[in-house]
Design a protein around this motif. Sequence first.
Motif, mmCIF file in Angstrom:
data_model
loop_
_atom_site.group_PDB
_atom_site.id
_atom_site.type_symbol
_atom_site.label_atom_id
_atom_site.label_comp_id
_atom_site.label_asym_id
_atom_site.label_seq_id
_atom_site.Cartn_x
_atom_site.Cartn_y
_atom_site.Cartn_z
ATOM 1 N N ILE A 50 0.864 -1.193 0.000
ATOM 2 C CA ILE A 50 0.000 0.000 0.000
ATOM 3 C C ILE A 50 0.891 1.231 0.000
ATOM 4 O O ILE A 50 1.725 1.422 0.904
ATOM 5 C CB ILE A 50 -0.919 0.031 1.236
ATOM 6 C CG1 ILE A 50 -1.766 -1.242 1.326
ATOM 7 C CG2 ILE A 50 -1.787 1.278 1.214
ATOM 8 C CD1 ILE A 50 -2.821 -1.371 0.266
ATOM 9 N N ARG A 51 0.726 2.070 -1.011
ATOM 10 C CA ARG A 51 1.474 3.330 -1.066
ATOM 11 C C ARG A 51 0.524 4.470 -0.748
ATOM 12 O O ARG A 51 -0.577 4.540 -1.304
ATOM 13 C CB ARG A 51 2.119 3.521 -2.436
ATOM 14 C CG ARG A 51 3.193 2.451 -2.728
ATOM 15 C CD ARG A 51 3.969 2.758 -3.996
ATOM 16 N NE ARG A 51 3.115 2.809 -5.166
ATOM 17 C CZ ARG A 51 2.996 3.852 -5.981
ATOM 18 N NH1 ARG A 51 3.689 4.961 -5.733
ATOM 19 N NH2 ARG A 51 2.203 3.804 -7.035
ATOM 20 N N LYS A 62 -2.342 5.519 -3.477
ATOM 21 C CA LYS A 62 -1.837 5.464 -4.845
ATOM 22 C C LYS A 62 -2.354 4.216 -5.562
ATOM 23 O O LYS A 62 -2.421 3.130 -4.989
ATOM 24 C CB LYS A 62 -0.304 5.447 -4.835
ATOM 25 C CG LYS A 62 0.330 6.651 -4.136
ATOM 26 C CD LYS A 62 -0.026 7.962 -4.835
ATOM 27 C CE LYS A 62 0.665 9.153 -4.217
ATOM 28 N NZ LYS A 62 2.115 9.145 -4.451
ATOM 29 N N ASP A 63 -2.714 4.396 -6.828
ATOM 30 C CA ASP A 63 -3.086 3.292 -7.730
ATOM 31 C C ASP A 63 -4.240 2.448 -7.185
ATOM 32 O O ASP A 63 -4.173 1.217 -7.129
ATOM 33 C CB ASP A 63 -1.877 2.382 -7.995
ATOM 34 C CG ASP A 63 -0.783 3.094 -8.778
ATOM 35 O OD1 ASP A 63 -1.122 3.958 -9.598
ATOM 36 O OD2 ASP A 63 0.394 2.789 -8.547
ATOM 37 N N VAL A 64 -5.308 3.130 -6.811
ATOM 38 C CA VAL A 64 -6.498 2.422 -6.347
ATOM 39 C C VAL A 64 -7.224 1.842 -7.557
ATOM 40 O O VAL A 64 -7.491 2.550 -8.538
ATOM 41 C CB VAL A 64 -7.433 3.367 -5.573
ATOM 42 C CG1 VAL A 64 -8.701 2.626 -5.142
ATOM 43 C CG2 VAL A 64 -6.710 3.955 -4.360
ATOM 44 N N LYS A 65 -7.566 0.565 -7.496
ATOM 45 C CA LYS A 65 -8.278 -0.077 -8.596
ATOM 46 C C LYS A 65 -9.776 0.207 -8.456
ATOM 47 O O LYS A 65 -10.361 -0.013 -7.405
ATOM 48 C CB LYS A 65 -8.043 -1.576 -8.602
ATOM 49 C CG LYS A 65 -8.651 -2.312 -9.803
ATOM 50 C CD LYS A 65 -8.510 -3.826 -9.672
ATOM 51 C CE LYS A 65 -7.062 -4.241 -9.762
ATOM 52 N NZ LYS A 65 -6.929 -5.736 -9.737
ATOM 53 N N GLU A 69 -6.353 4.691 -10.238
ATOM 54 C CA GLU A 69 -6.169 6.128 -10.080
ATOM 55 C C GLU A 69 -5.799 6.428 -8.628
ATOM 56 O O GLU A 69 -6.091 5.645 -7.716
ATOM 57 C CB GLU A 69 -7.433 6.905 -10.465
ATOM 58 C CG GLU A 69 -8.640 6.629 -9.595
ATOM 59 C CD GLU A 69 -9.863 7.437 -10.009
ATOM 60 O OE1 GLU A 69 -9.930 7.871 -11.168
ATOM 61 O OE2 GLU A 69 -10.742 7.636 -9.150
ATOM 62 N N ASN A 70 -5.131 7.560 -8.422
ATOM 63 C CA ASN A 70 -4.845 8.021 -7.067
ATOM 64 C C ASN A 70 -6.122 8.634 -6.487
ATOM 65 O O ASN A 70 -6.832 9.371 -7.179
ATOM 66 C CB ASN A 70 -3.728 9.055 -7.063
ATOM 67 C CG ASN A 70 -2.404 8.481 -7.540
ATOM 68 O OD1 ASN A 70 -2.220 7.260 -7.560
ATOM 69 N ND2 ASN A 70 -1.477 9.341 -7.926
ATOM 70 N N GLN A 83 -15.210 7.226 -3.612
ATOM 71 C CA GLN A 83 -13.891 7.628 -4.073
ATOM 72 C C GLN A 83 -13.373 8.835 -3.294
ATOM 73 O O GLN A 83 -12.625 9.660 -3.814
ATOM 74 C CB GLN A 83 -13.931 7.892 -5.584
ATOM 75 C CG GLN A 83 -14.262 6.601 -6.354
ATOM 76 C CD GLN A 83 -14.623 6.836 -7.810
ATOM 77 O OE1 GLN A 83 -14.622 7.966 -8.281
ATOM 78 N NE2 GLN A 83 -14.956 5.763 -8.512
ATOM 79 N N GLY A 84 -13.801 8.929 -2.014
ATOM 80 C CA GLY A 84 -13.279 9.955 -1.127
ATOM 81 C C GLY A 84 -13.552 11.363 -1.606
ATOM 82 O O GLY A 84 -14.523 11.630 -2.309
#
Length: 674
Positions: free
Chosen positions: A293-294, A325-328, A339-340, A449-450
């Motif tokens: 997880i980044r 970072k790089d959420v599917k 996408e971030n 998506q926050g």
Amino acid sequence: MTPDIEQFFQSQLERWPMARANYEALGNCAIRPTGMDSVMVQFNPARAVSTGAKVDAASIKERPCFLCRRNRPAEQTALRCFPGYELLVNPFPIFRRHFTIAAQKHIPQNIKGRGADLYSMARAMDGYAVFYNGPRCGASAPDHMHFQAVPTDNLPLLGRASFPWFKTVTFASSSPEEARIKLDQAIENIALVPGRTTNPQEPMVNVLAHKTGGNSVRFTIIPRKAHRPEFYGIKKGQMLISPASVDLAGVIITPRREDFDAIDRHIVRRLFSQVCYPEEPRITVGIMEEDDIRYELHGDFRREESASGAITFRPESPDALFTLKDVKIGKGFHWQRRENQTFSGALTILATPDGRKAAINTVPLEEYLKSVISSEMSADASEALLQAHAIVSRSWLLAMLRRHGGKDLHRTFIPGEGHLSCNEIVAWHDREEHALFDVCADDHCQRYQGVTRQTSPAVARAVELTRGKVVTLGTEICDTRFSKCCGGVTEEFETCWEPVHHSYLISKKDAPAGGGRNFCDTNDPAIIGQILNSYDREQPGFYRWEEILTAKDLPGLLLRKTGVDFGTVTTLTPLERGKSGRITRLYIGGTHASLILGKELEIRLALSESCLRSSAFDVEPLPDGAGFRLKGRGWGHGVGMCQIGAAVMGAQGYTPEQIIAHYFPGTTITKLYD
């Protein structure tokens, strides 16, 4: 306070030496601020009996009831100034005046139906707060119905519009009957909220009432999740604190000097968080599961690590955010991508059972909804649609959280028999209980998506205007499903999921009551754009659509999706359909094997590299065995609210209430919290 009650109080102190001594001892009870705004702590050794009282069923059964007349001290007399009750001087006072108002009959502590009594007492005892401690919320006599009364000016939080550190429900009444109705409804609504601890009689609550002028009495209800904090006790590291109405109204009582000296604002906050609820429910959302997880933190966070190795970053300021970072997103669908994404609230990173890591966001329910609505649709949607969707999304979430146990994927294998003589797989996918969090962030639950999508004041306004509102049927929160487009006819719940009938999730035409064009039959790009994001529109067609399954590609597709080598597929035959025309059992025949698939999502997943738009399709064989043409209707399962139909209704001037009544007939809208 009436002269008769004051005269009664003085006469009791004159004839009852123990009570007189305890009231005189109040002058030696130290009281000081805790460091938390308006909250005090009182050192009161005489309250050791109440604070440490055993209230389990066995202990209650063994001791005589000290509120029943036959068991009271000879010096304790009663004043019958309220019908059905007796006014008693409390011999273990917290303040300079402290009364118990006990029912004349020995009946269990239960607030239901007693709002009128509480109103009449508070109105008659001007200057006093009359309060109720539930049977597991501080009542030292849970077997005998009673209220208590203390001077209002001794409770520092009672005059505030709301208690700032935990959830309260407040209302004003100007008549006994109005008070009875409002209090019973408020208690019933509290019991509807998932996680609110309840029993067959009532949820855990404390209730306070005080006169505010004229005939008006203000009620404050405090829902509880625990009787005592986790650190309750007399051992090292524990404290003898058993909070009830007085403690939660701003004066924490402890009979031990060491506890009195130690209590500060951190302990008070810990106490409130363990026995009460936050202002609104908080949701844990599973954002992603990866080998690594980044993330980036923006602002001030407090780092905590649990014994299991989970790391939590808690925001220390309202503007603190974090980015993953790089959420599917769009997992398994044609728009799948990475996408971030940026979020508010807390971030927890923990290990999953399969050895990967999960990123979980804890966020207040209403903040979660603002992102859901923005993620599910365009911020340019009509106000009616945004409000209706806020109510529907909130209802679905809370209904799901009330369900316990179960599996996410229900799959049944049925060996072949009968005239088709082939095996059958029946499966349905649902969100019943994620093991590590409440809901996921993708279409499987609700798109979330926050703050990445939380950009519109209109969405925030819609959520705020509907705050706490849910769709209900009787005393149950409704399972308000929704999908992109029903194709003109909605579907029954049991067609797509478990065989349970819900009277509000039925098959009906998506058209005005008097007839006319189906709501979701639209080509208006402005309306379509309210529901379908840019990546949703990468695959054209939703109300009516076509797909070609070629004879060359179909066997490989089915092998990858089902694990079955059909050889050349010779037939796709619908065996059963739901009332909207959605196929629930599909016979797939081939030169090497045959199989029956159901339910609708299993069919959609098998016949597409991502997911077929719906199972409401007709099958046309192509000439010369070249494959099959699917002529379909709608996008999604079609149960409950059709999002595109609701968007058209909003554009045509329908209200949020009318939209909800159309898609969930026979339901009502209930406000659970403010």
